[in-house]
Design a protein around this motif. Sequence first.
Motif, short mmCIF file in Angstrom:
data_model
loop_
_atom_site.label_atom_id
_atom_site.label_comp_id
_atom_site.label_asym_id
_atom_site.label_seq_id
_atom_site.Cartn_x
_atom_site.Cartn_y
_atom_site.Cartn_z
N UNK A 289 -36.46 -25.02 -21.91
CA UNK A 289 -37.13 -23.77 -22.29
C UNK A 289 -38.58 -24.05 -22.72
N UNK A 290 -38.78 -25.14 -23.44
CA UNK A 290 -40.14 -25.49 -23.88
C UNK A 290 -41.04 -25.76 -22.68
N UNK A 291 -40.53 -26.47 -21.69
CA UNK A 291 -41.33 -26.77 -20.50
C UNK A 291 -41.61 -25.50 -19.71
N UNK A 292 -40.64 -24.59 -19.64
CA UNK A 292 -40.83 -23.34 -18.90
C UNK A 292 -41.95 -22.48 -19.49
N UNK A 293 -42.28 -22.71 -20.75
CA UNK A 293 -43.40 -21.97 -21.32
C UNK A 293 -44.72 -22.43 -20.72
N UNK A 294 -44.72 -23.61 -20.11
CA UNK A 294 -45.94 -24.14 -19.50
C UNK A 294 -45.97 -23.94 -17.99
N UNK A 295 -44.87 -24.21 -17.32
CA UNK A 295 -44.79 -24.05 -15.87
C UNK A 295 -43.43 -23.47 -15.51
N UNK A 296 -43.33 -22.85 -14.35
CA UNK A 296 -42.08 -22.20 -13.95
C UNK A 296 -41.10 -23.17 -13.31
N UNK A 297 -41.61 -24.23 -12.68
CA UNK A 297 -40.72 -25.15 -11.97
C UNK A 297 -41.17 -26.59 -12.19
N UNK A 324 -33.62 -18.04 -15.05
CA UNK A 324 -34.10 -16.66 -14.99
C UNK A 324 -35.08 -16.54 -13.82
N UNK A 325 -35.40 -15.32 -13.40
CA UNK A 325 -36.24 -15.17 -12.21
C UNK A 325 -37.51 -16.00 -12.28
N UNK A 326 -37.78 -16.70 -11.19
CA UNK A 326 -38.98 -17.53 -10.98
C UNK A 326 -38.99 -18.81 -11.79
N UNK A 327 -37.95 -19.08 -12.59
CA UNK A 327 -37.91 -20.29 -13.40
C UNK A 327 -36.77 -21.18 -12.92
N UNK A 328 -37.10 -22.42 -12.56
CA UNK A 328 -36.10 -23.32 -12.03
C UNK A 328 -36.53 -24.76 -12.30
N UNK A 329 -35.85 -25.70 -11.65
CA UNK A 329 -36.21 -27.12 -11.72
C UNK A 329 -36.38 -27.67 -10.32
N UNK A 330 -37.32 -28.60 -10.17
CA UNK A 330 -37.47 -29.35 -8.94
C UNK A 330 -37.19 -30.82 -9.23
N UNK A 331 -36.89 -31.58 -8.18
CA UNK A 331 -36.51 -32.97 -8.35
C UNK A 331 -37.19 -33.84 -7.29
N UNK A 332 -37.44 -35.09 -7.65
CA UNK A 332 -37.76 -36.09 -6.64
C UNK A 332 -36.84 -37.27 -6.87
N UNK A 361 -35.42 -28.78 -4.25
CA UNK A 361 -35.11 -27.63 -5.09
C UNK A 361 -33.78 -27.83 -5.83
N UNK A 362 -33.59 -27.05 -6.89
CA UNK A 362 -32.39 -27.15 -7.72
C UNK A 362 -31.13 -26.97 -6.90
N UNK A 363 -31.07 -25.91 -6.09
CA UNK A 363 -29.88 -25.66 -5.29
C UNK A 363 -29.61 -26.78 -4.30
N UNK A 456 -37.16 -18.69 -1.18
CA UNK A 456 -37.01 -19.04 -2.59
C UNK A 456 -37.45 -20.49 -2.79
N UNK A 457 -37.25 -21.00 -4.00
CA UNK A 457 -37.61 -22.38 -4.28
C UNK A 457 -39.07 -22.68 -4.02
N UNK A 458 -39.31 -23.83 -3.40
CA UNK A 458 -40.69 -24.27 -3.14
C UNK A 458 -41.40 -23.30 -2.21
#
Length: 622
Positions: A289-297, A324-332, A361-363, A456-458
């Motif tokens: 949640x703290x990171x989402x305050x700075x960037x959405x993904x 929540x809408x537009x907020x997710x995680x990405x991975x490498x 993408x998260x999914x 969606x996603x990227x």
Amino acid sequence: MTLSPQWLDELRSRTTLSTLIGRTVKVQKAGREFKACCPFHNEKTPSFTINDEKGFYHCFGCGAHGDAIRWMTDQRGLGFMDAVKDLAAEAQMEVPAPDPRAAQRQEARATLHDVMAAAQDWFVAQFNGIEGAAAREYLKNRGISEKTIRDFGFGFAPDSRGRLKEALSVHGVDQLVEAGLLIKVDDRDPYDRFRGRLMIPIRDPRRRVIAFGGRILGHGEPKYLNSPDTPLFDKGRTLYNLDKASPASRQTGRILVVEGYMDAIALAQAGFEDVVAPLGTALTEHQIERIWKMVEAPILCFDGDNAGQKAAMRAALRALPILRPSHSLNFIALPAGQDPDDLIRSEGPQAFGALIDQPQMLGEKIWQVEFEAEPLNTPETKAGLKKRLSHHVRDIADQDIAQHYRQDFQERYENAFFAKRDNQSRQRPFTPSKGGFKSPYVPFKPMDDTKSVLIDGYDLRIAKGILGGLMRHPSQISKHFEELTVLRLADSQMQALLSELIRAAMRKEMLDMQGLLTILEQTDCYNVAKGLLRADALNFTFNRKMPDHAPSDVIERAQNDLAEAIKVITARPGLEAALAEATRRVQDNLDEESYAEQQRLRQAKQEFHERLVEITQVDDIV
């Protein structure tokens, strides 16, 4: 705590805004005002003005506007009260306390901050002394520069049970215990927590030391030891390097998350300053949640070993209930057995940069982990995969998002096990040419039964850039009606804006940007549209602000790039489906023809991405 308007006005009046901003941005006197290149977007000609008399700044390029408090929250990344406290301390103003008990707690925390600052100074002194030689040698062997050592405040704790307690005795044993610097067991004499360790200070967003991480030098366990939770430090809510990463992310539009502090430090030294790390635990919901305050993904960059990939999956599963809408995680995924420091030292920063340009993408991450969890060679194991995916969808609280994941996983499952072979799937799907992209998988016919293309996603980030490009080049909307009408954007606000753009272009043949904005002003999409025009994180050629008399070749180039970007995101779902089918055939048949087709499709996918990168990473057009 109640801060009256009069008190806040007094705080603003005691703050010289140009001096405050000038600490991090180069400002120049311009008449009665000051000017600078805007720190909120990339520009070469100053459009950012500072008015000390009126106490506000304003950017005529991106619309950024605010006072001293807004500067501290938006540029420094502080919370409102932290911003007020910092400004009040400089202005020598007392912040009103809410009640006596709260005032006592505040005083206690202030005392602990003094204790931690003193401990940090002492650790640094030991690092620079004779006993710190081993710590200095360790950092030298890891390639840590002198500048990085100073910037991150490395220190050293001697291998002694009482040296720190003695050096900081003026603060009292109780304070040292409460700060987590001493360990007290029953009625025994308290002793130093950190012994024989390289010391790494952990700071809050106001850059105050609130805890320490200690790495053992030589043999011993644990390898890393953190401060315990204290009135200053909550491990599950704190992110290492947040004080530096927060302002850096405002320039890059991203946040990188790595496993530990040494990874974060190595990346920052290599030029990736927008990096944070959890503190010895898996990423928590509070930290997400703290990171989402700075960037959405944010992009999670965990080690390539089993432990790193398990940590990535734990983070993915913790994110599902709070999506929540537009907020997710990405991975490498880093190469097997390597951490970010290993990769940068062996192949250079560009190797890491190439990875973060192609996040997962998260999914897709959840699908990959579950698909590879066991051999899927019986009906029972295939059903087990379906059940695990269903449980993940069930964990998503937002029902709209859950429905999209349910549909995505269902399509992946069907492509993996039930997709039919057809002659078209054997064709080479993508041929790059000077004129643009050509693909048999792009469904451009505007028929009633045309299957919509979910973005969606990227690809949703790319779509946002496309919407911004269409607003800067409204004449291109009608040229791409067929492609645009089959798009279905996962972000409801973006989908509504796309519909309004199409409707406006259908109603009025000749449109310019100002005319389009006038039409949008009558809708709920106006603020979203203005926000996209200010955003430049993707930095596509077609998102750049055009000069009044831009050369025709510059305009043509931007419009051609816009056309290619539209074709990429409409073609990609078909390409992904074809690649999934080819991969299934390789797994089932292991014949040379299926393998060759799979490789051609992977190359096509790579060429799609490389063209997007090329469109993004171009020289300035003005």
